[in-house]
Design a protein around this motif. Sequence first.
Motif, short mmCIF file in Angstrom:
data_model
loop_
_atom_site.label_atom_id
_atom_site.label_comp_id
_atom_site.label_asym_id
_atom_site.label_seq_id
_atom_site.Cartn_x
_atom_site.Cartn_y
_atom_site.Cartn_z
N ALA A 1 -57.32 28.57 1.58
CA ALA A 1 -57.17 30.02 1.73
C ALA A 1 -56.37 30.60 0.40
N TYR A 2 -55.16 29.80 0.31
CA TYR A 2 -54.11 30.16 -0.44
C TYR A 2 -53.72 29.57 -1.83
N CYS B 1 -56.04 30.07 11.32
CA CYS B 1 -56.12 29.06 9.76
C CYS B 1 -57.68 28.99 9.40
N LEU C 1 -59.01 32.01 7.83
CA LEU C 1 -58.54 32.44 6.50
C LEU C 1 -59.47 31.33 5.41
N GLU D 1 -62.84 32.52 5.34
CA GLU D 1 -63.08 33.74 4.11
C GLU D 1 -62.97 33.28 2.89
#
Length: 109
Positions: free
Chosen positions: A16-17, A59, A62, A65
């Motif tokens: 996700a990040y 988690c 996310l 996505e």
Amino acid sequence: MELPLETVALFALKLAYEREGESPILRDDPIMSDYEREVFGLLVRRGDVEGIQFRVAHCVGLALEALGGVGTPLGRELYRLSVDFSNAQTMDQLEEPLTLLKNYLKDIH
């Protein structure tokens, strides 16, 4: 069970990040504070299946996505595995879907 739960959270949050060229997300990163082994350990000792599923679902959501949702092949498989994990009703029933989810997230990372 705490380590695989933390691993699922870590790899989901990495999807996700984490961005190429930036510092990698590690287990001691502040973003992991709600998903540390100790936090999961407390939930496991309490037998809090719903609490564990809630944290993992956040988690994985996310990560889903980041993969483009259930409309993508990777997203569909992640969603399917997360549903299997969410359908577990006891701590024992969490083990197999957790392992599958962990391995999948590691593979696609």
